[in-house]
Design a protein around this motif. Structure first.
Motif, PDB file in Angstrom:
ATOM      1  N   GLN A  69      48.137  36.965  35.189  1.00  0.00           N
ATOM      2  CA  GLN A  69      47.747  35.950  36.174  1.00  0.00           C
ATOM      3  C   GLN A  69      47.500  36.577  37.540  1.00  0.00           C
ATOM      4  O   GLN A  69      46.534  36.240  38.220  1.00  0.00           O
ATOM      5  CB  GLN A  69      48.814  34.861  36.274  1.00  0.00           C
ATOM      6  N   GLU A  70      48.378  37.489  37.939  1.00  0.00           N
ATOM      7  CA  GLU A  70      48.190  38.161  39.229  1.00  0.00           C
ATOM      8  C   GLU A  70      46.916  38.994  39.222  1.00  0.00           C
ATOM      9  O   GLU A  70      46.157  38.998  40.181  1.00  0.00           O
ATOM     10  CB  GLU A  70      49.406  39.044  39.542  1.00  0.00           C
ATOM     11  N   ARG A  71      46.668  39.692  38.115  1.00  0.00           N
ATOM     12  CA  ARG A  71      45.448  40.501  38.005  1.00  0.00           C
ATOM     13  C   ARG A  71      44.206  39.626  38.098  1.00  0.00           C
ATOM     14  O   ARG A  71      43.248  39.951  38.789  1.00  0.00           O
ATOM     15  CB  ARG A  71      45.442  41.274  36.677  1.00  0.00           C
ATOM     16  N   THR A  72      44.222  38.481  37.434  1.00  0.00           N
ATOM     17  CA  THR A  72      43.084  37.564  37.472  1.00  0.00           C
ATOM     18  C   THR A  72      42.835  37.069  38.895  1.00  0.00           C
ATOM     19  O   THR A  72      41.694  37.049  39.369  1.00  0.00           O
ATOM     20  CB  THR A  72      43.325  36.368  36.529  1.00  0.00           C
ATOM     21  N   TYR A  73      43.913  36.688  39.596  1.00  0.00           N
ATOM     22  CA  TYR A  73      43.783  36.226  40.980  1.00  0.00           C
ATOM     23  C   TYR A  73      43.231  37.340  41.872  1.00  0.00           C
ATOM     24  O   TYR A  73      42.283  37.125  42.630  1.00  0.00           O
ATOM     25  CB  TYR A  73      45.145  35.760  41.523  1.00  0.00           C
ATOM     26  N   LEU A  74      43.820  38.533  41.790  1.00  0.00           N
ATOM     27  CA  LEU A  74      43.385  39.650  42.639  1.00  0.00           C
ATOM     28  C   LEU A  74      41.955  40.074  42.330  1.00  0.00           C
ATOM     29  O   LEU A  74      41.200  40.427  43.235  1.00  0.00           O
ATOM     30  CB  LEU A  74      44.330  40.838  42.496  1.00  0.00           C
ATOM     31  N   LEU A  75      41.584  40.030  41.071  1.00  0.00           N
ATOM     32  CA  LEU A  75      40.218  40.389  40.681  1.00  0.00           C
ATOM     33  C   LEU A  75      39.214  39.444  41.332  1.00  0.00           C
ATOM     34  O   LEU A  75      38.220  39.881  41.925  1.00  0.00           O
ATOM     35  CB  LEU A  75      40.087  40.364  39.166  1.00  0.00           C
ATOM     36  N   GLY A  76      39.474  38.145  41.271  1.00  0.00           N
ATOM     37  CA  GLY A  76      38.583  37.173  41.911  1.00  0.00           C
ATOM     38  C   GLY A  76      38.561  37.324  43.421  1.00  0.00           C
ATOM     39  O   GLY A  76      37.499  37.257  44.050  1.00  0.00           O
ATOM     40  N   TRP A  77      39.731  37.555  44.009  1.00  0.00           N
ATOM     41  CA  TRP A  77      39.826  37.696  45.461  1.00  0.00           C
ATOM     42  C   TRP A  77      39.081  38.942  45.927  1.00  0.00           C
ATOM     43  O   TRP A  77      38.319  38.888  46.891  1.00  0.00           O
ATOM     44  CB  TRP A  77      41.304  37.763  45.865  1.00  0.00           C
ATOM     45  N   CYS A  78      39.277  40.066  45.239  1.00  0.00           N
ATOM     46  CA  CYS A  78      38.594  41.308  45.623  1.00  0.00           C
ATOM     47  C   CYS A  78      37.081  41.181  45.452  1.00  0.00           C
ATOM     48  O   CYS A  78      36.322  41.673  46.285  1.00  0.00           O
ATOM     49  CB  CYS A  78      39.135  42.492  44.821  1.00  0.00           C
ATOM     50  N   ARG A  79      36.647  40.511  44.399  1.00  0.00           N
ATOM     51  CA  ARG A  79      35.199  40.299  44.212  1.00  0.00           C
ATOM     52  C   ARG A  79      34.616  39.479  45.352  1.00  0.00           C
ATOM     53  O   ARG A  79      33.538  39.783  45.855  1.00  0.00           O
ATOM     54  CB  ARG A  79      34.928  39.596  42.883  1.00  0.00           C
ATOM     55  N   LEU A  80      35.328  38.432  45.763  1.00  0.00           N
ATOM     56  CA  LEU A  80      34.864  37.600  46.871  1.00  0.00           C
ATOM     57  C   LEU A  80      34.727  38.423  48.148  1.00  0.00           C
ATOM     58  O   LEU A  80      33.699  38.363  48.833  1.00  0.00           O
ATOM     59  CB  LEU A  80      35.831  36.433  47.102  1.00  0.00           C
ATOM     60  N   VAL A  81      35.736  39.218  48.450  1.00  0.00           N
ATOM     61  CA  VAL A  81      35.700  40.054  49.657  1.00  0.00           C
ATOM     62  C   VAL A  81      34.561  41.061  49.560  1.00  0.00           C
ATOM     63  O   VAL A  81      33.791  41.233  50.513  1.00  0.00           O
ATOM     64  CB  VAL A  81      37.056  40.758  49.890  1.00  0.00           C
ATOM     65  N   GLU A  82      34.416  41.716  48.423  1.00  0.00           N
ATOM     66  CA  GLU A  82      33.380  42.738  48.270  1.00  0.00           C
ATOM     67  C   GLU A  82      31.975  42.144  48.328  1.00  0.00           C
ATOM     68  O   GLU A  82      31.083  42.709  48.960  1.00  0.00           O
ATOM     69  CB  GLU A  82      33.604  43.515  46.972  1.00  0.00           C
ATOM     70  N   GLU A  83      31.768  41.001  47.681  1.00  0.00           N
ATOM     71  CA  GLU A  83      30.443  40.372  47.723  1.00  0.00           C
ATOM     72  C   GLU A  83      30.100  39.931  49.141  1.00  0.00           C
ATOM     73  O   GLU A  83      28.964  40.105  49.596  1.00  0.00           O
ATOM     74  CB  GLU A  83      30.396  39.180  46.769  1.00  0.00           C
ATOM     75  N   THR A  84      31.075  39.375  49.843  1.00  0.00           N
ATOM     76  CA  THR A  84      30.840  38.953  51.221  1.00  0.00           C
ATOM     77  C   THR A  84      30.575  40.164  52.103  1.00  0.00           C
ATOM     78  O   THR A  84      29.657  40.158  52.918  1.00  0.00           O
ATOM     79  CB  THR A  84      32.051  38.152  51.759  1.00  0.00           C
TER      80      THR A  84
END
Length: 151
Positions: A69-84
């Motif tokens: 669950q933590e990996r899934t959350y961090l993966l989505g969060w990091c993708r959002l930051v990187e795409e932005t």
């Protein structure tokens, strides 16, 4: 704070700055979690050869679920930051990287490093932070921005 004629509450900017400062640590944590999940050995139940003693399958499964669950959350969060981050101009990317991720220079040092005036650097930073605020917080900030822009 007003950015390009758009007003945004200071607490949103403070939140975004805090999130950006956490990016390197969260990226490291994500890499660690992915390593843990990839190298995890299957749980050995009691009676299996090589089992060290009484096992706790419930605890093992709970930890695996929490890590996933933590990996899934961090993966989505990091993708959002990187795409932005990649949607920003090169100057804005450099400002974000130097001010929030490397954190080795003062704002004056960042402006000097990039060869721009201090006020120009702050304007570019504010534009980048506005972009991150809309991406991270979403509709709530966008609603406030539309209201401020129309008044």
């Amino acid at each position: 704070m007003i950015v390009d004629g758009v007003e945004i509450s200071r607490h949103y900017i403070t939140y975004v700055e805090g999130e950006l400062r956490l990016y390197p640590a969260r990226k490291r944590r994500l890499a660690w979690l992915e390593t843990c999940i990839a190298t995890a050995t299957p749980h050995r139940e009691d009676g299996m050869p090589g089992a060290p003693g009484p096992g706790n399958p419930t605890q093992s499964r709970a930890l695996a679920l929490m890590h996933d669950q933590e990996r899934t959350y961090l993966l989505g969060w990091c993708r959002l930051v990187e795409e932005t981050y990649h949607s920003l101009s090169i100057e804005q990317q450099s400002i974000i990287r130097l001010m929030y991720w490397e954190r080795r220079l003062t704002p004056d040092g960042v402006a000097e490093e990039l060869g721009m005036h201090r006020s120009t650097m702050f304007r570019q930073r504010n534009r980048a932070l506005l972009t991150f605020a809309i991406a991270m917080i979403g509709d709530h900030v966008a609603t406030n921005l539309r209201l401020a822009a129309t008044s």
